[in-house]
Design an enzyme around this catalytic site. Structure first.
Site, PDB file in Angstrom:
ATOM      1  N   LYS A  76      -4.648  -6.330   7.109  1.00  0.00           N
ATOM      2  CA  LYS A  76      -5.244  -5.013   6.835  1.00  0.00           C
ATOM      3  C   LYS A  76      -6.475  -4.778   7.723  1.00  0.00           C
ATOM      4  CE  LYS A  76      -2.134  -3.624   4.328  1.00  0.00           C
ATOM      5  NZ  LYS A  76      -1.444  -2.355   4.596  1.00  0.00           N
TER       6      LYS A  76
ATOM      7  N   TYR B 199      -3.049 -11.263   3.828  1.00  0.00           N
ATOM      8  CA  TYR B 199      -3.057  -9.805   3.595  1.00  0.00           C
ATOM      9  C   TYR B 199      -4.340  -9.171   4.149  1.00  0.00           C
ATOM     10  CZ  TYR B 199      -2.714  -5.400   0.960  1.00  0.00           C
ATOM     11  OH  TYR B 199      -2.647  -4.077   0.595  1.00  0.00           O
TER      12      TYR B 199
HETATM   13  P1  NAP Z   1       5.013  -1.120  -3.073  1.00  0.00           P
HETATM   14  O1  NAP Z   1       5.017  -0.233  -4.265  1.00  0.00           O
HETATM   15  O2  NAP Z   1       5.398  -2.537  -3.220  1.00  0.00           O
HETATM   16  O3  NAP Z   1       5.941  -0.440  -1.950  1.00  0.00           O
HETATM   17  C1  NAP Z   1       6.068  -1.055  -0.707  1.00  0.00           C
HETATM   18  C2  NAP Z   1       6.985  -0.214   0.164  1.00  0.00           C
HETATM   19  O4  NAP Z   1       7.089  -0.847   1.442  1.00  0.00           O
HETATM   20  C3  NAP Z   1       8.389  -0.107  -0.405  1.00  0.00           C
HETATM   21  O5  NAP Z   1       8.858   1.207  -0.223  1.00  0.00           O
HETATM   22  C4  NAP Z   1       9.184  -1.097   0.448  1.00  0.00           C
HETATM   23  O6  NAP Z   1      10.518  -0.703   0.629  1.00  0.00           O
HETATM   24  C5  NAP Z   1       8.463  -0.982   1.776  1.00  0.00           C
HETATM   25  N1  NAP Z   1       8.673  -2.128   2.652  1.00  0.00           N
HETATM   26  C6  NAP Z   1       8.331  -3.423   2.445  1.00  0.00           C
HETATM   27  N2  NAP Z   1       8.715  -4.178   3.492  1.00  0.00           N
HETATM   28  C7  NAP Z   1       9.307  -3.329   4.376  1.00  0.00           C
HETATM   29  C8  NAP Z   1       9.892  -3.497   5.652  1.00  0.00           C
HETATM   30  N3  NAP Z   1       9.943  -4.702   6.237  1.00  0.00           N
HETATM   31  N4  NAP Z   1      10.402  -2.422   6.277  1.00  0.00           N
HETATM   32  C9  NAP Z   1      10.355  -1.191   5.700  1.00  0.00           C
HETATM   33  N5  NAP Z   1       9.814  -0.969   4.492  1.00  0.00           N
HETATM   34  C10 NAP Z   1       9.294  -2.026   3.847  1.00  0.00           C
HETATM   35  O7  NAP Z   1       3.580  -1.120  -2.379  1.00  0.00           O
HETATM   36  P2  NAP Z   1       2.396  -0.036  -2.360  1.00  0.00           P
HETATM   37  O8  NAP Z   1       1.375  -0.461  -3.303  1.00  0.00           O
HETATM   38  O9  NAP Z   1       2.947   1.321  -2.441  1.00  0.00           O
HETATM   39  O10 NAP Z   1       1.823  -0.318  -0.903  1.00  0.00           O
HETATM   40  C11 NAP Z   1       2.033   0.562   0.184  1.00  0.00           C
HETATM   41  C12 NAP Z   1       0.974   0.276   1.237  1.00  0.00           C
HETATM   42  O11 NAP Z   1      -0.309   0.508   0.678  1.00  0.00           O
HETATM   43  C13 NAP Z   1       0.976  -1.157   1.750  1.00  0.00           C
HETATM   44  O12 NAP Z   1       0.722  -1.182   3.128  1.00  0.00           O
HETATM   45  C14 NAP Z   1      -0.176  -1.788   1.003  1.00  0.00           C
HETATM   46  O13 NAP Z   1      -0.738  -2.848   1.703  1.00  0.00           O
HETATM   47  C15 NAP Z   1      -1.120  -0.612   0.914  1.00  0.00           C
HETATM   48  N6  NAP Z   1      -2.105  -0.748  -0.160  1.00  0.00           N
HETATM   49  C16 NAP Z   1      -1.726  -0.804  -1.465  1.00  0.00           C
HETATM   50  C17 NAP Z   1      -2.692  -0.950  -2.448  1.00  0.00           C
HETATM   51  C18 NAP Z   1      -2.360  -0.993  -3.918  1.00  0.00           C
HETATM   52  O14 NAP Z   1      -3.253  -1.307  -4.728  1.00  0.00           O
HETATM   53  N7  NAP Z   1      -1.152  -0.675  -4.335  1.00  0.00           N
HETATM   54  C19 NAP Z   1      -4.038  -1.077  -2.086  1.00  0.00           C
HETATM   55  C20 NAP Z   1      -4.385  -1.027  -0.750  1.00  0.00           C
HETATM   56  C21 NAP Z   1      -3.409  -0.856   0.213  1.00  0.00           C
HETATM   57  P3  NAP Z   1      11.799  -1.507   0.012  1.00  0.00           P
HETATM   58  O15 NAP Z   1      11.577  -1.629  -1.459  1.00  0.00           O
HETATM   59  O16 NAP Z   1      12.930  -0.623   0.386  1.00  0.00           O
HETATM   60  O17 NAP Z   1      11.800  -2.824   0.716  1.00  0.00           O
END
Ligand code: NAP
Length: 254
Positions: free
Chosen positions: A165, A161
Site C-alpha cells: 500500500k 500489505y
Molecule cells: P474485498 O471485499 O475482499 O474485495 C476484494 C476485491 O478484489 C474482490 O472483488 C476480488 O475479486 C478482487 N480481487 C482480488 N484479487 C484479485 C485479482 N488477482 N484480480 C482481480 N481481482 C481481484 O476487499 P475490499 O475491502 O473491498 O478491498 C478493496 C481494496 O481496498 C483493496 O485494495 C484493499 O487493500 C483496499 N482497502 C480496504 C480497506 C478495508 O478496510 N476494507 C482498507 C483500506 C484499503 P474476486 O472475489 O472475484 O477474486
C-alpha cells in the site's frame, strides 16, 4: 472559469479492478450512477460480478463483467483492451483489487509476501501501463489507486500489505508527475477501516482496538470510498493530481 453542471460522468468509460465485492463493487455502482460505462473486473467471484452488472443495467446503465487476474501482466493488458474495444475508450481506471495475507514476519512465507505485492502493487503497474498508453493519445485520463492507512502508518502483522500500500502511494506520485502534461491525473485514496470482507477477517478484539483510534468512532462504508472516487474522476477534480486523500474517519491525519 469553465462552467460545470454537476459531478456527472456521462460519456466516460471506467474500469474498476476487483469490482465484484466490497469497495470495488460500490465504486462501480457509483460511477455507473454518475453516468459512466463500467467494466466490472473480477478474479473468482463470477456470480457477484454479474450481479453488479445486472444492477447497473437495471438502472439504465452500461456495464460488462470481465474476468482477469490483474496480478498477471498479460491478463491486465487484455482487460484494458477489452474495455477499450467494448466501450470505445477508457477515461477512468480505478486500481482497487487487493488481498491480505496477515502474519507476523517470523511466520510469513515468501509466497504470502509475493501474493500480496503482486495482487496489490504489481496489478497497479500492470493496469496503469496499459491504460496510460491509451490515455496519452486521448490527452485525458483519471487514475485512482485504492491504497490504505496501513501504507501510511504501518500495521503489525501486515508488513506485506503495508509495503504494497505504501508502494501504491509512491507509484501514484511518480506517475502523476510523468503524465500530468497529457492532462491525466493520478491520485490515491487511503482508506481506513471499511466494512467489507477484508475487515470481517480481522479478529473481534483487533476490530475493537482499531475502532478506538478512529476519531469519528466507527468503521466506514464502501459507498463512502466510492463518493470520493467519483469526485476524483470528475471534471471538478481537474486540478488535483499526485494526492492521497484519506477517507478514514480521521484515523491517519497525514
Ligand atoms: P474485498 O471485499 O475482499 O474485495 C476484494 C476485491 O478484489 C474482490 O472483488 C476480488 O475479486 C478482487 N480481487 C482480488 N484479487 C484479485 C485479482 N488477482 N484480480 C482481480 N481481482 C481481484 O476487499 P475490499 O475491502 O473491498 O478491498 C478493496 C481494496 O481496498 C483493496 O485494495 C484493499 O487493500 C483496499 N482497502 C480496504 C480497506 C478495508 O478496510 N476494507 C482498507 C483500506 C484499503 P474476486 O472475489 O472475484 O477474486
Amino acid at each position: 472559469m469553465p462552467e460545470y453542471e454537476s459531478l456527472r460522468l456521462d460519456g466516460k468509460v471506467a474500469l474498476v479492478t476487483g469490482a465484484s465485492r466490497g469497495i470495488g463493487r460500490a465504486v462501480a455502482l457509483e460511477l455507473a450512477r454518475q453516468g459512466a460505462k463500467v467494466t466490472v473486473n473480477y478474479n473468482a467471484s463470477i456470480k457477484a460480478a454479474e450481479e453488479v452488472v445486472t444492477l447497473i443495467k437495471a438502472h439504465g446503465g452500461e456495464a460488462q463483467a470481465v474476468m482477469a487476474d490483474v496480478s498477471n501482466f498479460n491478463r491486465a493488458q487484455e482487460l484494458v483492451k477489452s474495455t477499450i474495444d467494448n466501450f470505445g475508450g477508457l477515461d477512468i481506471l480505478v486500481n482497487n483489487a487487493g488481498i491480505t495475507r496477515d502474519m507476523l514476519i517470523m511466520m510469513m512465507s515468501e509466497e504470502d509476501w509475493d501474493a500480496v505485492q503482486n495482487t496489490n502493487l504489481k496489478s497497479t503497474f500492470n493496469c496503469s501501463k496499459a491504460a496510460v498508453r491509451h490515455m496519452m493519445r486521448k490527452r485525458f485520463g483519471r487514475i485512482i489507486n485504492i491504497t490504505s492507512v496501513a501504507g501510511q502508518m504501518g500495521n503489525a502483522g501486515q508488513t506485506n500489505y503495508s509495503a504494497s500500500k505504501a508502494g501504491q502511494i509512491g507509484f501514484t506520485k511518480a506517475l502523476a508527475r510523468e503524465v500530468a502534461a497529457r492532462n491525466i491525473t493520478v491520485n490515491g485514496i487511503a482508506a481506513g477501516y471499511i466494512d467489507t470482507d477484508i475487515w470481517n477477517t480481522v479478529p473481534e478484539e483487533a476490530q475493537q482496538a482499531a475502532l478506538s483510534i478512529i476519531p469519528l468512532g466507527r468503521k466506514g462504508q464502501p459507498e463512502e470510498i466510492a463518493y470520493a472516487v467519483a469526485f476524483l474522476a470528475s471534471d471538478q477534480a481537474a486540478y488535483i493530481t499526485g494526492q492521497i486523500l484519506g477517507v478514514d474517519g480521521g484515523m491517519a491525519m497525514m
